[in-house]
Write a protein that holds these residues in place. Sequence first.
Motif, mmCIF file in Angstrom:
data_model
loop_
_atom_site.group_PDB
_atom_site.id
_atom_site.type_symbol
_atom_site.label_atom_id
_atom_site.label_comp_id
_atom_site.label_asym_id
_atom_site.label_seq_id
_atom_site.Cartn_x
_atom_site.Cartn_y
_atom_site.Cartn_z
ATOM 1 N N ARG A 177 0.765 -1.204 -0.085
ATOM 2 C CA ARG A 177 -0.075 -0.132 -0.131
ATOM 3 C C ARG A 177 0.937 1.296 0.177
ATOM 4 O O ARG A 177 1.866 1.201 0.442
ATOM 5 C CB ARG A 177 -0.805 0.048 1.153
ATOM 6 C CG ARG A 177 -1.783 -1.229 1.270
ATOM 7 C CD ARG A 177 -3.211 -1.241 0.142
ATOM 8 N NE ARG A 177 -3.927 -2.101 0.244
ATOM 9 C CZ ARG A 177 -3.864 -3.259 -0.233
ATOM 10 N NH1 ARG A 177 -2.634 -3.728 -0.893
ATOM 11 N NH2 ARG A 177 -4.680 -4.294 -0.320
ATOM 12 N N SER A 178 0.515 2.143 -0.708
ATOM 13 C CA SER A 178 1.130 3.486 -0.651
ATOM 14 C C SER A 178 0.250 4.736 -0.525
ATOM 15 O O SER A 178 -0.821 4.620 -1.273
ATOM 16 C CB SER A 178 1.900 3.667 -2.125
ATOM 17 O OG SER A 178 2.626 4.851 -2.204
ATOM 18 N N VAL A 179 0.466 5.608 0.374
ATOM 19 C CA VAL A 179 -0.220 6.662 0.593
ATOM 20 C C VAL A 179 0.305 8.147 0.110
ATOM 21 O O VAL A 179 -0.106 9.005 0.244
ATOM 22 C CB VAL A 179 -0.846 6.824 1.902
ATOM 23 C CG1 VAL A 179 0.217 7.217 2.974
ATOM 24 C CG2 VAL A 179 -2.033 7.767 2.364
ATOM 25 N N GLY A 180 1.399 8.048 0.017
ATOM 26 C CA GLY A 180 2.157 9.331 -0.528
ATOM 27 C C GLY A 180 2.650 9.974 0.806
ATOM 28 O O GLY A 180 3.036 11.424 0.500
ATOM 29 N N SER A 181 2.804 9.674 1.851
ATOM 30 C CA SER A 181 3.308 10.648 2.840
ATOM 31 C C SER A 181 4.013 9.599 4.178
ATOM 32 O O SER A 181 3.174 8.570 4.466
ATOM 33 C CB SER A 181 2.059 11.318 3.746
ATOM 34 O OG SER A 181 2.543 11.557 5.023
#
Length: 252
Positions: A177-181
């Motif tokens: 998963r990647s959320v950008g923060s």
Amino acid sequence: METKYRLAQSLVLAAGDFLRQHLDDQLEIEEKASARDLVTHLDKEVQDYLTNKLKTNYPNDFIFGEEGGDVSSISQGNVWVIDPIDGTSNFIAQKNDFAIMVAYFENGVGQFGLIYDVIQDKLFHGGGNFLVCCNEKPLKQQTFAPLQQSLMGLNAQLYAANQHGLADLANQTLGTRSVGSAGIGFTHVLEGRLFAYASYLYPWDYAAASILGQGLGFSLLSLEAEVPSFDKREHVVLVANQHLEEVKRYLF
């Protein structure tokens, strides 16, 4: 120490309230190292606010911040590490999934950390001699499922490059998963939603998580030197100690 800890919480919450009030402002956006490395006037204003308040109360302490400071290392003295808006691209494009992060060190030893998910109004704080909490609720050390049934935080770029074997590790898991923060990603680890989070980060991106994670059974590893330097950008992973030895078989 308790006084410093309570002050840090109040300042971070006030800074978050300020950002929520200015979400719809016309932003002044500048490029730093690249077109994807951005800073806004609000990043600078939040760092200035935190710096000024901390220096007013503790004039002999030092600031190590993303937008400048007195020092570039946590190794000597009382050092506050500040990331005024972690996830600036998210802040600009989505007005969501960004965090304010502060960590406090004395002669290189982490005393407490704070990660504030501004939009969700979730303040993760503690570490050192303090309980790790989300707002007023103490967090519990998690027991994770086997890797094959657990998720990890990893962005597509690092996966594609298989940096330090990160794709090899990810392929043993249920998925990524990647959320950008980094700050938000780290909080997902602290809450037990991910067993690990890996990225290519500066010290102000991982300092708070390094302290908070220790209090909940996680280790922060550098994939360049195993122990993070806290003075440059490096590939790091916050991982549950439960899976630490297994994870090391795929990394480095």
